[in-house]
Design an enzyme around this catalytic site. Structure first.
Site, mmCIF file in Angstrom:
data_model
loop_
_atom_site.group_PDB
_atom_site.id
_atom_site.type_symbol
_atom_site.label_atom_id
_atom_site.label_comp_id
_atom_site.label_asym_id
_atom_site.label_seq_id
_atom_site.Cartn_x
_atom_site.Cartn_y
_atom_site.Cartn_z
ATOM 1 N N THR A 1 13.208 -23.613 66.588
ATOM 2 C CA THR A 1 13.782 -23.033 67.817
ATOM 3 C C THR A 1 14.601 -24.120 68.501
ATOM 4 O OG1 THR A 1 12.003 -21.468 68.140
ATOM 5 C CG2 THR A 1 13.106 -22.197 70.132
ATOM 6 N N ARG B 1 8.043 -7.683 67.753
ATOM 7 C CA ARG B 1 7.425 -8.779 68.514
ATOM 8 C C ARG B 1 8.483 -9.617 69.252
ATOM 9 N NH1 ARG B 1 7.914 -14.665 68.439
ATOM 10 N NH2 ARG B 1 5.925 -15.519 69.096
ATOM 11 N N VAL B 2 8.221 -9.915 70.499
ATOM 12 C CA VAL B 2 9.089 -10.800 71.275
ATOM 13 C C VAL B 2 8.253 -11.998 71.707
ATOM 14 C CG1 VAL B 2 10.416 -11.024 73.418
ATOM 15 C CG2 VAL B 2 10.575 -8.923 72.088
ATOM 16 N N GLY B 3 8.811 -13.190 71.555
ATOM 17 C CA GLY B 3 8.060 -14.403 71.913
ATOM 18 C C GLY B 3 8.348 -14.856 73.334
ATOM 19 N N ASP B 4 8.104 -16.130 73.582
ATOM 20 C CA ASP B 4 8.281 -16.678 74.933
ATOM 21 C C ASP B 4 9.731 -17.023 75.250
ATOM 22 O OD1 ASP B 4 8.042 -18.670 72.866
ATOM 23 O OD2 ASP B 4 8.020 -20.195 74.445
ATOM 24 N N THR C 1 9.074 -24.732 73.066
ATOM 25 C CA THR C 1 9.081 -24.320 71.661
ATOM 26 C C THR C 1 7.658 -24.389 71.128
ATOM 27 O OG1 THR C 1 9.887 -24.761 69.438
ATOM 28 C CG2 THR C 1 9.704 -26.670 70.896
ATOM 29 N N GLY C 2 7.321 -23.452 70.271
ATOM 30 C CA GLY C 2 5.973 -23.434 69.714
ATOM 31 C C GLY C 2 5.477 -22.013 69.574
ATOM 32 N N GLY D 1 4.727 -18.830 70.576
ATOM 33 C CA GLY D 1 5.165 -18.149 71.793
ATOM 34 C C GLY D 1 4.094 -17.432 72.583
HETATM 35 N N1 ASP Z 1 8.522 -20.047 70.671
HETATM 36 C C1 ASP Z 1 9.163 -19.315 69.630
HETATM 37 C C2 ASP Z 1 8.540 -17.958 69.540
HETATM 38 O O1 ASP Z 1 7.331 -17.850 69.642
HETATM 39 C C3 ASP Z 1 9.086 -19.970 68.283
HETATM 40 C C4 ASP Z 1 9.259 -21.470 68.239
HETATM 41 O O2 ASP Z 1 9.543 -22.098 69.255
HETATM 42 O O3 ASP Z 1 9.121 -22.047 67.158
HETATM 43 O O4 ASP Z 1 9.231 -16.995 69.305
#
Ligand code: ASP
Length: 322
Positions: free
Chosen positions: A189, A217-220, A240-241, A243
């Site tokens: 990301t 699915r929607v992340g953060d 990032t991580g 979500g």
């Molecule tokens: N945070 C992002 C999500 O969960 C993915 C990522 O940052 O690697 O969609």
């Protein structure tokens, strides 16, 4: 004549005050994703490719901010460079969903006005971060999804591409591995936070989400307060991580709130949110942040995070591992 002289003197004094109070300072920080990868997982050539791209993006941010450009322009242009690169999980190179599609999320926030824009689950907008900015500036809404977001982007004149544009072999193979239940490192990301010489903060994040994601699915990343937040009174943050953990902990806003209500420094607020609260909940990932004085912070609980930082003080850092 006397009045003009007085006015001129006043402007000079204001300028001098701004200079002394540090408002001339600019800073930019970039991330290209966090994950549990170590030196052993990445060849020297691949590491160089990533660092070169981060360098290029950092130079773009520096060019805009050092010439007096806005933090919003810096954030958008930096992220566009990373979206156009197949190395990162955003734009070209976005990961695949369970159904073998690319569904991207992005958001941007203006710390001066607290305006924000985001898109989620888009599959044909070449630069999702630009669509997010247009949602902020040209619509009455904050978050547009899927086909509606694409329709809006098209109306605004953004480049629409065939979904095959986002395909990369590496991401496709990543999905096949995960489908076979093999372990894969999720990473890539992108995000950028910036302070411009007028004291305005901005933050942006763009992603393909997580490989093998299902059911829309929607992340953060497109959620203001979770993956992205900016407020001139406190800081600008891009996350990032994993979500789901960032949404549940409202991480980006939490860092700002810790500064606002608990008077924490950026460094302490960031570490508390990531190394304490998020880690206790079992989440993995990290953040980049810059405060209104130009202090920058990186905090992550994974073994790696692609990152690049530069400020008007001359400090410059590009790193991958802990
Ligand atoms: N945070 C992002 C999500 O969960 C993915 C990522 O940052 O690697 O969609």
């Amino acid at each position: 004549m006397k009045n003009i002289l007085h006015l001129t003197l006043l402007f000079i004094l204001i300028g001098f005050y701004q200079y002394l109070s540090g408002q001339q300072k600019w800073a930019v920080a970039i991330h290209g994703g966090a994950g549990n990868f170590t030196k052993a997982d990445i060849s020297d050539e691949t590491e160089k490719l990533y660092k070169d791209k981060l360098n290029e993006a950092l130079d773009k941010g520096k060019e805009i901010l050092s010439k007096g450009g806005s933090s919003l322009d810096a954030v958008e242009e930096v992220i566009k460079i990373l979206e156009d690169s197949p190395l990162f999980n955003a734009g070209k190179g976005a990961v695949f969903t369970h159904d073998g599609k690319n569904e991207m999320d992005a958001s941007i926030m203006d710390g001066k006005t607290l305006k924000a824009g985001a898109v989620a689950g888009v599959g044909d907008i070449k630069n999702p971060i630009s669509a997010a900015r247009l949602v902020m500036t040209k619509s009455e809404h904050v978050l547009l999804t899927g086909k509606g977001a694409s329709k809006f982007a098209k109306e605004q004149g953004l480049e629409i591409v065939d979904s095959s544009y986002f395909y990369t072999k590496e991401r496709w193979e990543q999905l096949q591995k995960i489908l076979k239940k093999e372990k894969e490192n999720k990473k890539g990301t992108v995000g950028c936070v910036a302070l411009d010489i007028n004291g305005n903060l901005a933050a942006g994040t763009s992603t393909g989400g997580m490989t093998n994601k299902k059911y829309g699915r929607v992340g953060d990343s497109p959620i203001i307060g979770a993956g992205t937040y900016a407020n001139n009174n406190t800081c600008a943050v891009s996350c990032t991580g994993h979500g789901e953990f960032f949404i549940r902990n409202v991480v980006a806003y939490d860092i700002s709130a810790l500064m606002e209500y608990k008077n924490m420094s950026l460094r302490n607020a960031a570490d508390y949110a990531i190394l304490n609260k998020m880690t206790k909940l079992g989440g993995t990932g990290g953040i980049i942040a810059v405060d209104s004085k130009g202090n920058m912070a990186v905090s992550f609980n994974t073994t790696g995070m692609y990152r690049a930082l530069q400020s008007s003080d001359g400090a410059r850092e590009i790193s991958v591992f802990k």
